[in-house]
Enzyme design. Structure first.
Site, PDB file in Angstrom:
ATOM      1  N   GLN A   1      -4.667  -5.360  -6.201  1.00 50.88           N
ATOM      2  CA  GLN A   1      -3.211  -5.752  -5.599  1.00 50.88           C
ATOM      3  C   GLN A   1      -3.642  -6.938  -4.943  1.00 50.88           C
ATOM      4  O   GLN A   1      -4.663  -7.397  -4.555  1.00 50.88           O
ATOM      5  CB  GLN A   1      -2.799  -4.602  -4.832  1.00 50.88           C
ATOM      6  CG  GLN A   1      -3.633  -4.140  -3.653  1.00 50.88           C
ATOM      7  CD  GLN A   1      -3.652  -2.644  -3.403  1.00 50.88           C
ATOM      8  OE1 GLN A   1      -2.609  -2.185  -3.312  1.00 50.88           O
ATOM      9  NE2 GLN A   1      -4.615  -1.751  -2.769  1.00 50.88           N
TER      10      GLN A   1
ATOM     11  N   ASP B   1      -5.936   1.519   5.553  1.00 52.60           N
ATOM     12  CA  ASP B   1      -6.065   0.812   6.996  1.00 52.60           C
ATOM     13  C   ASP B   1      -6.715   1.508   7.952  1.00 52.60           C
ATOM     14  O   ASP B   1      -6.985   1.025   9.205  1.00 52.60           O
ATOM     15  CB  ASP B   1      -4.524   0.775   7.472  1.00 52.60           C
ATOM     16  CG  ASP B   1      -3.857   2.287   7.759  1.00 52.60           C
ATOM     17  OD1 ASP B   1      -4.585   3.204   8.114  1.00 52.60           O
ATOM     18  OD2 ASP B   1      -2.704   2.375   7.607  1.00 52.60           O
TER      19      ASP B   1
ATOM     20  N   GLU C   1     -11.275   5.262  -0.978  1.00 55.78           N
ATOM     21  CA  GLU C   1     -10.155   4.207  -1.068  1.00 55.78           C
ATOM     22  C   GLU C   1     -10.670   3.340  -2.308  1.00 55.78           C
ATOM     23  O   GLU C   1     -11.740   2.911  -2.338  1.00 55.78           O
ATOM     24  CB  GLU C   1     -10.102   3.442   0.213  1.00 55.78           C
ATOM     25  CG  GLU C   1      -9.490   2.088   0.225  1.00 55.78           C
ATOM     26  CD  GLU C   1      -8.029   2.180   0.040  1.00 55.78           C
ATOM     27  OE1 GLU C   1      -7.391   2.863   0.737  1.00 55.78           O
ATOM     28  OE2 GLU C   1      -7.466   1.284  -1.161  1.00 55.78           O
TER      29      GLU C   1
ATOM     30  N   ASP D   1     -11.852   5.420  -7.190  1.00 59.64           N
ATOM     31  CA  ASP D   1     -10.471   6.035  -7.578  1.00 59.64           C
ATOM     32  C   ASP D   1     -10.458   7.243  -7.042  1.00 59.64           C
ATOM     33  O   ASP D   1     -11.169   8.193  -7.617  1.00 59.64           O
ATOM     34  CB  ASP D   1     -10.366   5.887  -9.169  1.00 59.64           C
ATOM     35  CG  ASP D   1      -8.898   6.408  -9.715  1.00 59.64           C
ATOM     36  OD1 ASP D   1      -8.184   7.033  -8.763  1.00 59.64           O
ATOM     37  OD2 ASP D   1      -8.489   6.200 -10.666  1.00 59.64           O
ATOM     38  N   GLY D   2      -9.502   7.696  -6.164  1.00 58.75           N
ATOM     39  CA  GLY D   2      -9.355   8.790  -5.646  1.00 58.75           C
ATOM     40  C   GLY D   2      -9.143   9.955  -6.614  1.00 58.75           C
ATOM     41  O   GLY D   2      -9.546  11.119  -6.572  1.00 58.75           O
TER      42      GLY D   2
ATOM     43  N   ASP E   1      -3.151  10.012   1.544  1.00 59.51           N
ATOM     44  CA  ASP E   1      -2.719   8.646   2.233  1.00 59.51           C
ATOM     45  C   ASP E   1      -2.425   7.491   1.334  1.00 59.51           C
ATOM     46  O   ASP E   1      -3.370   6.546   1.234  1.00 59.51           O
ATOM     47  CB  ASP E   1      -3.447   8.376   3.472  1.00 59.51           C
ATOM     48  CG  ASP E   1      -3.008   7.279   4.164  1.00 59.51           C
ATOM     49  OD1 ASP E   1      -1.983   6.674   3.937  1.00 59.51           O
ATOM     50  OD2 ASP E   1      -3.555   6.816   5.128  1.00 59.51           O
TER      51      ASP E   1
ATOM     52  N   SER F   1      -0.259   4.684  -1.023  1.00 66.37           N
ATOM     53  CA  SER F   1       1.015   3.645  -1.075  1.00 66.37           C
ATOM     54  C   SER F   1       2.094   4.270  -1.766  1.00 66.37           C
ATOM     55  O   SER F   1       2.107   5.366  -2.294  1.00 66.37           O
ATOM     56  CB  SER F   1       0.602   2.343  -1.427  1.00 66.37           C
ATOM     57  OG  SER F   1      -0.137   2.218  -2.795  1.00 66.37           O
ATOM     58  N   ASP F   2       2.983   3.652  -2.303  1.00 67.00           N
ATOM     59  CA  ASP F   2       4.125   4.070  -2.968  1.00 67.00           C
ATOM     60  C   ASP F   2       3.710   4.340  -4.366  1.00 67.00           C
ATOM     61  O   ASP F   2       2.773   3.909  -4.779  1.00 67.00           O
ATOM     62  CB  ASP F   2       5.441   2.926  -3.040  1.00 67.00           C
ATOM     63  CG  ASP F   2       5.872   2.779  -1.604  1.00 67.00           C
ATOM     64  OD1 ASP F   2       5.818   3.437  -0.888  1.00 67.00           O
ATOM     65  OD2 ASP F   2       6.354   1.378  -1.520  1.00 67.00           O
TER      66      ASP F   2
ATOM     67  N   PRO G   1      -1.376   1.391  -7.857  1.00 65.27           N
ATOM     68  CA  PRO G   1      -2.414   1.818  -7.951  1.00 65.27           C
ATOM     69  C   PRO G   1      -2.305   3.183  -7.600  1.00 65.27           C
ATOM     70  O   PRO G   1      -3.073   4.211  -7.865  1.00 65.27           O
ATOM     71  CB  PRO G   1      -3.492   1.157  -7.235  1.00 65.27           C
ATOM     72  CG  PRO G   1      -2.537   0.057  -6.386  1.00 65.27           C
ATOM     73  CD  PRO G   1      -1.239  -0.267  -7.140  1.00 65.27           C
TER      74      PRO G   1
END
Lengths: 286, 286
Positions: A43, A98, A118, A149-150, A167, A169-170, A174
């Site tokens: 990204q 983060d 992450e 990759d989780g 946790d 992202s949208d 990814p």
């Protein structure tokens, strides 16, 4: 170069970040400075310093965490599951680049191991370097940074963790797989027989379909499922949802356990966060 | 003509309402149609139909109420004080031109008289005509529409009302005086000896100084003072505050009284709304 990014615009002589997320409603932030901008294999990763919210992490043009309000999301996704479990020792964070969630988990001395998986190492790198209000430049030796990759990582785990925090992202880009039933099933398998999971489940205002789907999928796997909310000013709609699944413990047992330092969470919030607007409650019940 | 207004902009062939309120953060709404735009003696009054929020009332370029989320603010500014008072009969609304607060007050059969003092008749007119999701085209005979400056109206009242609701716009422009100590003192005088007042007290994120000042001023006049919150997606920061002052009754006695139809308020929200984020709680305590 920078202003070739579609989400950075010069308007009336000022630089603005215009969120590239929604078609019919936009949040724009006036930008002091672009601190870092780099394309990772996954990204576009950017740290911008904004006038109202300070240094801010932006992925593919969408605000993820700001120095000013990043603590809200990170405290809420962490303390509710960790307080629901009476003795969490092994914690897995999926995503959370983060570092704010890991930082909050570190406030629990009884936790012995924090695996943070992450996919994008660059997010961790820039957050540690430039987003220190959120990451605290995380250096606790209990945190293992795993860049993977989780969804693959969790497939091979069985009864390994007490708490899993998703946790993400949208659910575009990814993170899409982190909202699938198969993934939640793998999370369930990776948890101890009394384990607790939580995930962010999007805005009840704009993504009620995602929240409802998440609530139903987690409810199919876990006997205890609860939605709770927090107000994150930089997320569209302000109201944000989290969905907790638990094999044994109930979050109603959170009472009177609060003894941490935090900026958003307190004893009252631990109870108030489970009170959802009537329209949301009804939509989940249907 | 319309696009000469600085808050309506044509961008990439689409019409956008760009809120003319904050210097460093902007909310923009894609607009289907400008339904009505007119300068009143007090402000520029506009109804636009937006893609995400439907018909929306905009005063001087700032979103006041939308068809989609206007009920949140109106339910919260009404039901908390009306439930705090055990037998409200005479209610005064100052401002509230969108008619949504008056509509909620009408849900109480024991209320006999609702005086609504709004400075700008045009706001009431367009809200009744075009903002029916909010106003319900209010026609209850108990409502007296009084088009007058709220600060003058209240000066001559003494122990007249059981509940006073101050439903103002931001403390710039026509509503500025509605945030002054003198005004709250007049409200106090206009209330019965067991009266209850409430006002909107802005965003704890962006206007903590206003909230703190309101809390202190009302606290100087009333023995019972409480801040509560709601999440309004179209207000900057999402989180919005209300400050309640009461001569006798405590809002903690709200429990188990809820028997209305509403979209935001329910039994849980009546308790959860008093739980404030730790940073807000600390700022108020200082």
């Amino acid at each position: 170069m920078i202003t070739q990014l579609e989400w950075l615009k010069e308007i009336d002589g000022h630089l603005w970040l215009v969120e590239d997320e929604r078609e019919n409603m936009k949040l724009s932030y006036r930008v002091k400075e672009v601190i870092h901008a780099e394309q990772s294999p996954f990204q576009h990763v950017m740290i911008v310093d904004t006038y109202d919210f300070g240094p801010t992490l932006v992925l593919d043009g969408v605000v993820q965490t700001t120095s000013r309000d990043g603590h809200i999301y990170n405290e809420m996704i962490t303390h509710i599951p960790l307080l629901t479990h009476p003795h969490p020792k092994r914690v897995l964070i999926i995503g959370g680049g983060d570092c704010g969630a890991a930082r909050e988990v570190c406030k629990y001395p009884q936790v012995e191991q924090i695996d943070m998986v992450e996919i994008d190492e660059l997010v961790v790198k820039v957050s540690k370097q430039y987003l220190t209000d959120v990451s605290g430049n995380l250096s606790d030796p209990r945190v293992n940074f795993i860049y993977e990759d989780g969804t693959s990582f969790i497939k091979n785990r069985q009864e390994t963790y007490d708490v899993v925090i998703v946790d993400s992202s949208d659910p575009i880009g990814p993170a899409e797989q982190l909202f699938s039933y198969e993934f939640y099933r793998d999370v369930h398998r990776a948890l101890q027989t009394d384990g607790v999971m939580v995930c962010q489940s999007q805005s009840p205002i704009f993504h009620m379909n995602i929240l409802k789907q998440t609530y139903e999928r987690i409810g199919q796997l876990f006997p205890v499922v609860h939605v709770y909310q927090a107000v994150v000013p930089t997320y569209p709609g302000g109201l944000w949802s989290f969905t907790l699944g638990s094999k044994t413990y109930r979050p109603e047992q959170l009472d009177a356990k609060w003894d941490k330092q935090a900026k958003y969470v307190n004893q009252g919030i631990l109870q108030g966060c489970f009170q959802l607007p009537e329209s949301v409650r009804q939509a989940l019940e249907k």
